[in-house]
Motif scaffolding. Sequence first.
Motif, PDB file in Angstrom:
ATOM      1  N   PRO A 103       0.827  -1.190   0.050  1.00 52.23           N
ATOM      2  CA  PRO A 103       0.336   0.165   0.102  1.00 52.23           C
ATOM      3  C   PRO A 103       1.035   1.091  -0.019  1.00 52.23           C
ATOM      4  CG  PRO A 103      -0.643  -1.797   1.562  1.00 52.23           C
ATOM      5  CD  PRO A 103       0.871  -1.924   1.380  1.00 52.23           C
ATOM      6  N   ALA A 104       2.145   1.188   0.632  1.00 50.02           N
ATOM      7  CA  ALA A 104       2.735   2.378   0.816  1.00 50.02           C
ATOM      8  C   ALA A 104       2.945   3.294  -1.086  1.00 50.02           C
ATOM      9  CB  ALA A 104       4.444   2.209   1.097  1.00 50.02           C
ATOM     10  N   MET A 105       2.802   2.465  -1.975  1.00 56.46           N
ATOM     11  CA  MET A 105       3.257   2.793  -3.157  1.00 56.46           C
ATOM     12  C   MET A 105       2.260   3.002  -3.915  1.00 56.46           C
ATOM     13  SD  MET A 105       6.168   2.453  -5.173  1.00 56.46           S
ATOM     14  CE  MET A 105       7.106   1.032  -5.040  1.00 56.46           C
ATOM     15  N   THR A 106       0.789   2.902  -3.520  1.00 60.65           N
ATOM     16  CA  THR A 106      -0.647   2.959  -3.948  1.00 60.65           C
ATOM     17  C   THR A 106      -0.614   4.278  -3.389  1.00 60.65           C
ATOM     18  OG1 THR A 106      -1.557   1.590  -2.492  1.00 60.65           O
ATOM     19  CG2 THR A 106      -0.996   0.586  -4.729  1.00 60.65           C
ATOM     20  N   ARG A 107      -0.256   4.806  -2.024  1.00 58.64           N
ATOM     21  CA  ARG A 107      -0.928   6.015  -1.511  1.00 58.64           C
ATOM     22  C   ARG A 107      -0.004   7.182  -2.731  1.00 58.64           C
ATOM     23  NH1 ARG A 107      -0.321   3.141   3.337  1.00 58.64           N
ATOM     24  NH2 ARG A 107       1.368   3.350   3.911  1.00 58.64           N
ATOM     25  N   ARG A 108       0.789   6.947  -2.582  1.00 58.31           N
ATOM     26  CA  ARG A 108       2.572   7.520  -3.478  1.00 58.31           C
ATOM     27  C   ARG A 108       1.342   8.176  -5.296  1.00 58.31           C
ATOM     28  NH1 ARG A 108       8.541   8.503  -4.406  1.00 58.31           N
ATOM     29  NH2 ARG A 108       8.868  10.168  -5.506  1.00 58.31           N
ATOM     30  N   PHE A 109       1.239   6.433  -5.858  1.00 55.28           N
ATOM     31  CA  PHE A 109       1.107   6.971  -7.146  1.00 55.28           C
ATOM     32  C   PHE A 109       0.424   6.271  -6.770  1.00 55.28           C
ATOM     33  CE2 PHE A 109       5.939   6.086  -6.824  1.00 55.28           C
ATOM     34  CZ  PHE A 109       6.565   7.380  -7.029  1.00 55.28           C
ATOM     35  N   GLY A 110      -0.820   6.792  -8.422  1.00 56.01           N
ATOM     36  CA  GLY A 110      -2.295   5.886  -8.469  1.00 56.01           C
ATOM     37  C   GLY A 110      -1.648   4.864  -9.248  1.00 56.01           C
ATOM     38  N   GLU A 111      -2.593   4.001  -9.390  1.00 58.18           N
ATOM     39  CA  GLU A 111      -2.925   2.233  -9.976  1.00 58.18           C
ATOM     40  C   GLU A 111      -2.290   2.834 -12.227  1.00 58.18           C
ATOM     41  OE1 GLU A 111      -5.927   0.602  -8.689  1.00 58.18           O
ATOM     42  OE2 GLU A 111      -5.731   0.504  -6.505  1.00 58.18           O
ATOM     43  N   GLY A 112      -3.586   3.604 -12.104  1.00 59.75           N
ATOM     44  CA  GLY A 112      -3.041   3.435 -13.794  1.00 59.75           C
ATOM     45  C   GLY A 112      -2.513   4.376 -14.399  1.00 59.75           C
ATOM     46  N   ASP A 113      -1.384   4.824 -13.071  1.00 55.77           N
ATOM     47  CA  ASP A 113      -0.188   5.221 -13.819  1.00 55.77           C
ATOM     48  C   ASP A 113       1.003   4.609 -12.908  1.00 55.77           C
ATOM     49  OD1 ASP A 113       1.763   7.870 -13.901  1.00 55.77           O
ATOM     50  OD2 ASP A 113       2.634   7.643 -11.777  1.00 55.77           O
ATOM     51  N   LEU A 114       0.932   3.682 -11.934  1.00 53.08           N
ATOM     52  CA  LEU A 114       1.908   2.660 -11.851  1.00 53.08           C
ATOM     53  C   LEU A 114       2.008   1.758 -13.329  1.00 53.08           C
ATOM     54  CD1 LEU A 114       0.872   1.650  -8.479  1.00 53.08           C
ATOM     55  CD2 LEU A 114       3.514   2.613  -9.395  1.00 53.08           C
ATOM     56  N   VAL A 115       0.542   1.389 -13.745  1.00 54.60           N
ATOM     57  CA  VAL A 115       0.308   0.379 -14.919  1.00 54.60           C
ATOM     58  C   VAL A 115       1.712   1.075 -16.227  1.00 54.60           C
ATOM     59  CG1 VAL A 115      -0.965  -0.598 -16.850  1.00 54.60           C
ATOM     60  CG2 VAL A 115      -1.313  -0.628 -13.674  1.00 54.60           C
TER      61      VAL A 115
END
Length: 578
Positions: A103-115
């Motif tokens: 969850p630490a990663m998804t708190r900083r970056f949006g899911e679509g942005d990560l993809v």
Amino acid sequence: MRAADRVVARAVRQGGTWSVALMLSVVGGAVLQLLFPYVLGRAIDALADGASVGNGWFAACALVVAGVVAAEVLGVWAGGVTGARSAGRLRRTLVGRVLGAGPAMTRRFGEGDLVTRIGMNAEEVGHAPDALASTAALLIPTVGGLVALVLIDPWLALALVAGLVLITLVLRAFLRDTTAIAGDYQAAQGDIAARFTESLAGVRTIAAAGTADLEARRVLAPLPRLRAHGLRLWRANARAGVQAGLVIPLLEVVVLAVGGWRLGSGDLTVGELYAAARYAVLGAGMSAAFGRVGQLARARAAADRVAALLDEPAVAHGSRPLPSGRGTLEFRGVGLTVPGHEGLDGIAFTVPGGTSAALVGLSGSGKSLLAALAGRLADPDRGEVLLDGVPLPELPRAELRRAVGYAFERPELVGGTVADAIALGRPMDDGTVRTAARLACADEFVRRLPGGYGTALADAPMSGGERQRLGLARAIAHGERLLVLDDATSSLDTVTERQVGAALTGELGGRTRLIVAHRINTALRADRVIWLEDGRVRAHGPHETLWRDPGYRALFQPPAAEPAPAAAGPRGSRGGTG
């Protein structure tokens, strides 16, 4: 070295032997192209002197041409393989880092942005070895052409140097501008992807509200920005092309003019003049680097976005084993700050092993944050969380995940079959899987599926409540000492919730249970209740004791002043669900 350049260098290394083959092919091809004017010039001089076409210099020309073709073929092949290998390995690293951070990663970056970063941007970085090798190879004919002109006639070399200075300045400005613009373009792509992912998560709400057109406009709102950056890229390419287009013909004219003057004075032969003209073209070949430099600029911009993921600190784990115990959970002065949200401060309590504790409080009081800390889905800024006397960061990852099982409000089911979704990558016998499903009240509906526990998830449409029961089964199967249930029964009907609640607040194999509770029956059945308010523990103790506090009773009562339901009384009384 910039973080982006380190990522590019890593991509080159990850190409392995194919990166070496790529470099050899482009360097070999460049050397052969550099050799060709000399060989052809000697062949022309030999022909002018009356030699036959079949002399050795013409054979050498044929061999050089064949070598150039072979190098081109190998370069194309090696470039494709290197790009695929580099991008693939980079994606594996990124996926591992993102999933490991949780969850630490998804708190900083949006899911679509990560993809977008893992998919499109990693693909751009994968092209870096080919772009680097091709750009570097262009230096060989440039330097070689300059040296050859020095040997043929220093005046020709001076003319070439003047042109190369201008071309280098143009390339440098082009790389700088294109890298910045490409980064902005990729950021706009990530923004669109993030917005679209959010819309997909709420697609039922959008359809029910009839706001598809409005949502489409919201998702595509960054398109003008994307278009503007695209136009800037086009203008940068056009501007650099025009500048190079003016410099290169002028450079060739100057070299040929100087060569013609030297030919007229008897200082050059016809073959040498031809060779000089060819070397001037090769020397100016740096201008052909615009396409490769543009590709390298996009790779560096993408590497900047990828580096942001790689720079996220990996979750460190210790090597201290868990002692024997029943899952005693202890919070000691725990605090966690979450920008823009209510955090936690001064959290201190102990849940004895084998007992159940219900977390209650108003929305935003910090219940889910505390639940995340209990099994180390997040780390506190201060204080520590212990399991059977061992701070969680000191435990090995595998041992921590065997000890703690999580269930959530909207569980994601992963695996090929229903049994795989419960086992989730761990070797489990059928008995363990079925026992966990039975405790979660999932065994009955699973057995009704066409293939029972072997039914493919894609062929097993389930309601929200059924998915929650499988999520609960997964947590029970995995958590050997501690179960953390974050609103994990919200979609269950009243009868099923009562059955599941009885199992969760019973002994359940001696495991400790921390339950985020919204229903009064859950608090009523728990051994103790932890009452959170504004990120702090307002009180904790048995439900019967806390019930004397009007503020606690208000958590389970309707906003209007109505008599409390009978179930709100001491343990064992009967009534509604609150």
